[in-house]
Scaffold this active site. Structure first.
Site, PDB file in Angstrom:
ATOM      1  N   HIS A  99       0.536   6.634  -7.291  1.00 34.28           N
ATOM      2  CA  HIS A  99      -0.601   5.815  -7.905  1.00 34.28           C
ATOM      3  C   HIS A  99      -0.170   5.097  -9.189  1.00 34.28           C
ATOM      4  O   HIS A  99      -0.789   4.387  -9.973  1.00 34.28           O
ATOM      5  CB  HIS A  99      -1.700   6.952  -8.298  1.00 34.28           C
ATOM      6  CG  HIS A  99      -2.392   7.605  -6.850  1.00 34.28           C
ATOM      7  ND1 HIS A  99      -2.851   6.769  -6.191  1.00 34.28           N
ATOM      8  CD2 HIS A  99      -2.691   8.770  -6.903  1.00 34.28           C
ATOM      9  CE1 HIS A  99      -3.535   7.511  -4.870  1.00 34.28           C
ATOM     10  NE2 HIS A  99      -3.395   8.905  -5.677  1.00 34.28           N
ATOM     11  N   ALA A 100       1.172   5.432  -9.300  1.00 32.62           N
ATOM     12  CA  ALA A 100       1.787   4.797 -10.775  1.00 32.62           C
ATOM     13  C   ALA A 100       1.992   3.282 -10.534  1.00 32.62           C
ATOM     14  O   ALA A 100       2.794   3.057  -9.475  1.00 32.62           O
ATOM     15  CB  ALA A 100       2.737   5.374 -11.099  1.00 32.62           C
TER      16      ALA A 100
END
Length: 284
Positions: A99-100
Site C-alpha cells: 500500500h506504500a
C-alpha cells in the site's frame, strides 16, 4: 510487529528449515529506496518529520526503530529475490507492504518492498528481465499497481476482496475482485483460471509472490473465508505452477491481522511450509 521474529522461530522449532538456510539481509540503501520513493518522502520518513496525519494514514507512530525495521524488511525482499534467481525459490519472513506509494505510506505500509525489489532487479544488471508480481493479499496492491502502471517489464496481478480496503482502487495490469465470504474451493478455482495463462503469456523471468494470510476466515480485517488448508493449497499451487516452468520465485508474507500473535505467526509460516514441500519435489 511481534509476529515477524515468531515466524522464523516457529519454522526453526518445527524443523521446516535449519539455521543454515537463513540468510540475513542488509538495510535497503537510500539509492534502492529512491528508485521508487520520492526524496522528500524518504527524507521526512527517515528523519521523523512525518506529521500526525501522515502517521495516522500508515497506522504507525514514527520511531527510529520503525525506520530500521522497514529498511531491513525491504532489504529482505531484495535478498529473497536475488537468492531466488540463484537457487530457484526463496522466502522472506516479512514483506508485502504493497500500500506504500512513491510519496506517502498507507495501510500499515511505509516502504514498498515489492516495488523496490522489482526496480532493483530491473536495473542491477544488463540482463533484461520481466517480473510478475502475484499479489494474493486480501487487499488490493494499490501502491504497487500505481508504481508500475507505465512499466511494461513488470506485470501486477492482484486478486483481492472487492469491498475491502482500499476504498479507492488503482488499476493493476490484472485485477480480480472477489465477493465477501468466498471459501477455499471457489477461491482456488478462480486463481487457477488466471495464473497459468499469465505465466504463459507474460513469460516472467521472476515471480514475486505476496502470500498474505488475511483471506483467512479468522482474520480481523479479511472478509473472505479461507481455512489453513485452503491457504496451504493456494501457496502450493502458486509455487508449483511457477517452479515447474523453471521460473524463479520469491515469496513475502503480506498481511495478516490477529490479536493472537503466536497463532498469526504460525499462519504466516504456511507459505514457507508449502515452499519446503515444493522445493523437495521440484527443485532439489
Amino acid at each position: 510487529m511481534g509476529k515477524f521474529p515468531k515466524v522464523l522461530q516457529c519454522l526453526l522449532k518445527d524443523q521446516v528449515i535449519t539455521e543454515t538456510q537463513v540468510w540475513v539481509p542488509l538495510l535497503a540503501s537510500d539509492e534502492m529506496l529512491g528508485s521508487v520513493h520520492t526524496q522528500e518522502y524518504l527524507s521526512n520518513f527517515i528523519t521523523g518529520k512525518t506529521d500526525e496525519k501522515e502517521q495516522r494514514r500508515t497506522g504507525f507512530t514514527w520511531s527510529s526503530g520503525l525506520v530500521q525495521r522497514c529498511r531491513y524488511e525491504t532489504g529482505g525482499t531484495v535478498l529473497a529475490a536475488q537468492v531466488a534467481l540463484q537457487r530457484g525459490l526463496a522466502c522472506s519472513t516479512a514483506g508485502g507492504t504493497h500500500h506504500a506509494f512513491p510519496s506517502y505510506g498507507s495501510g500499515f505500509c511505509l516502504l514498498n518492498d515489492l516495488a523496490v525489489a522489482a526496480k532493483h532487479l530491473l536495473t542491477e544488471s544488463r540482463i533484461k528481465r520481466r517480473i510478475l508480481i502475484v499479489d494474493l493479499d486480501v487487499h488490493q496492491g494499490d501502491g504497487t499497481a500505481f508504481i508500475f502502471k507505465d512499466e511494461p517489464d513488470v506485470f501486477t496481478f492482484s486478486m483481492h476482496c472487492g469491498k475491502n480496503f482500499p476504498l479507492r482502487k488503482q488499476c493493476s495490469d490484472l485485477d480480480v475482485s472477489l465477493d465477501d465470504g468466498m471459501e477455499d474451493k471457489e477461491y482456488l478455482s478462480t486463481l487457477q483460471a488466471h495464473l497459468p495463462w499469465l505465466l504463459d503469456v507474460f513469460r516472467p523471468d521472476l515471480v514475486l509472490y505476496d502470500a498474505g494470510v488475511d483471506p483467512h476466515w479468522e482474520d480481523e480485517l479479511g472478509r473472505l473465508r479461507l481455512t489453513d488448508q485452503g491457504l496451504f493449497e493456494r501457496d502450493q499451487y502458486v509455487l508449483k505452477s511457477v517452479v515447474k516452468k523453471g521460473i524463479p520465485v520469491a515469496t513475502v508474507i503480506g498481511g495478516g491481522y490477529s490479536r493472537d500473535v503466536d497463532r498469526l505467526a504460525l499462519r504466516h509460516s504456511i507459505v514457507h511450509r508449502a515452499a519446503a514441500k515444493v522445493w523437495k519435489e521440484y527443485v532439489t
